[in-house]
Design an enzyme around this catalytic site. Structure first.
Site, PDB file in Angstrom:
ATOM      1  CD  GLU A 172      -2.445   1.326  -0.105  1.00 13.92           C
ATOM      2  OE1 GLU A 172      -3.625   0.525   0.699  1.00 13.92           O
ATOM      3  OE2 GLU A 172      -2.538   2.169  -0.207  1.00 13.92           O
ATOM      4  CE  LYS A 182       5.831   6.846  -5.732  1.00 20.16           C
ATOM      5  NZ  LYS A 182       5.989   8.349  -4.818  1.00 20.16           N
TER       6      LYS A 182
HETATM    7  N1  HSE Z   1      10.353  11.119  -3.076  1.00 20.31           N
HETATM    8  C1  HSE Z   1       8.588  10.781  -3.200  1.00 20.31           C
HETATM    9  C2  HSE Z   1       8.133  11.255  -3.706  1.00 20.31           C
HETATM   10  C3  HSE Z   1       8.697   9.640  -1.778  1.00 20.31           C
HETATM   11  O1  HSE Z   1       8.572  12.806  -3.727  1.00 20.31           O
HETATM   12  O2  HSE Z   1       6.980  11.419  -3.929  1.00 20.31           O
HETATM   13  C4  HSE Z   1       7.156   9.210  -1.703  1.00 20.31           C
HETATM   14  O3  HSE Z   1       7.650   7.852  -2.524  1.00 20.31           O
END
Ligand code: HSE
Length: 404
Positions: free
Chosen positions: A123, A199
């Site tokens: 998650e 992501k």
């Molecule tokens: N470096 C990532 C961001 C951290 O700035 O969203 C979280 O995944």
């Protein structure tokens, strides 16, 4: 139930803190007490409460049959992959914030978990503290999700917000983001869109139930965005956002990460600073939006601990948890990026106006900055855009999330 944490960095120390601070609450909700038996890290932490459970040897965890759930918050795909495989093969559930590992080896790790009667949950790998994966996989079971438009990287959203609102330069805004602990150790992953790409690949794989790789996600970062782009954005009542766009139709999917002009009337416009958000359109529910902290120690720890609670319930044989893997190793039917359609804001030299009009046809002019001709193209495929733009010297292009 004994649990362990692999890595005592920003997220790991957050997981340790949340497990201690919210012990009673977790017990009440999950019906199981989670006891942190080990924290693995190569370093020592003199004076830190973690000292009592600190180990430098992963075998302490792997060989302890009472440890049923492990949080992998080390990052990377080296030791993290090795330890995750070993933990799953030992029948321990693994919960992670490691998007790189999930995006590249998720299918394999979920398969190992299934074969060994445990879970691989992630998650925290998308949207930090925002519950996003679990709602998609459970609360939206009744929907066919047609598209998702999301802001999935806090660092770039922070940089773009500072550039827009404070007129900060790119480097200055990046420095601030790093100081606040949002950026990855190597900021290239954030700035060039690789973090959002991972992501996006994870979300796309979940939506299809089949593997969408990072190579399937066309990715552009924000390093070419300039102060002048923001001038145009303001004239169009828009902001610049690094969007993850996933569209699904007839068993096919497209996924892209790129900067977009997002107009004030779009819900994503108001997502500022390090916040993340996801606007999901389901064929039954319509538009819904998830919003919250996409990065940071405690928000990310919140999502890891929620997974640990679910994994614990699962390991205890409770039936109120989802058992099927989020996706299989089969490759999803991904449509070429060349077919995806958008309008774009284009900037060319004023002298090239005639040629630009000829190449793009039905354009909408935008009040120009010094010495430029700027316009919005019709909605067109990337393939057609490439053809039209071939002979032109384009100063800047940003896709738009609006067409009128
Ligand atoms: N470096 C990532 C961001 C951290 O700035 O969203 C979280 O995944």
């Amino acid at each position: 139930m004994k649990v362990a944490i692999l890595g005592y960095g920003t997220v790991g120390s957050g997981v340790f803190e949340v497990l201690n601070k919210n012990k009673d609450i977790i017990m009440k909700k999950a019906g199981i007490e989670l006891e942190t038996a080990y924290v693995l890290d190569l370093r020592d932490f003199p004076g830190d409460p973690v000292e009592k459970v600190l180990t430098h040897d992963v075998n302490d965890i792997l060989n302890d049959p009472d440890v049923k759930v492990v949080a992998e918050v080390m990052g990377g795909v080296g030791a993290a992959l090795k330890f995750t495989r070993a933990a799953l093969e030992a029948g321990k559930s693994v919960c992670t914030s490691n998007k790189e590992l999930v995006a590249t080896h998720g299918s394999e790790l979920m398969k190992i978990a299934q074969e060994h009667g445990c879970r691989y949950l992630f998650e925290a790998s998308v949207g930090g503290g925002i519950p996003l994966i679990r709602p998609i996989m459970t609360a939206l079971d009744g929907d066919d999700i047609i598209h998702m438009k999301s802001i999935l990287n806090g660092t770039t959203n922070y940089i773009l917000t500072r550039m827009s609102e404070a007129g900060a330069g790119f480097e200055e805004a990046l420095g601030e983001a790093q100081k606040k602990g949002y950026a990855e150790a190597d900021p290239t992953a954030d700035v060039e869109g690789h973090d959002a790409m991972r992501k996006t690949a994870i979300l796309a794989s979940i939506l299809e139930g089949k593997y969408v790789s990072c190579d399937d996600v066309h990715t552009e970062g924000i390093s070419a965005i300039t102060v002048t782009d923001f001038k145009y954005a303001r004239r169009l009542h828009a902001g610049v956002k690094l969007l993850s766009v996933i569209s699904r139709e007839n068993g096919k999917i497209t996924a892209m990460v790129a900067p977009f002009l997002v107009r004030e009337d779009n819900e994503l416009y108001g997502v500022k600073g390090v916040k993340n958000a996801s606007l999901i359109c389901g064929n039954a529910v319509g538009d819904i939006m998830f919003y919250g902290s996409g990065a940071g120690k405690l928000p990310t720890a919140s999502a890891v601990v929620a997974d640990m609670s679910e994994a614990a319930r699962c390991m205890a044989g409770r039936s109120d948890v989802r058992q099927v893997p989020a996706w299989t190793e089969e490759h999803a039917n991904v449509v070429s990026y060349e077919e995806s359609k958008n309008a774009s804001l284009i900037r060319v030299a004023a002298a090239d106006e005639k040629e630009a009009r000829k190449a793009f046809g039905d354009i909408r002019e935008v009040a120009p900055s010094d010495g430029e001709f700027a316009f919005i193209t019709p909605v067109m495929s990337e393939k057609d855009f490439k053809k039209a733009a071939a002979g032109l010297k384009i100063i800047g292009r940003i896709r738009t999330d609006f067409h009128d």
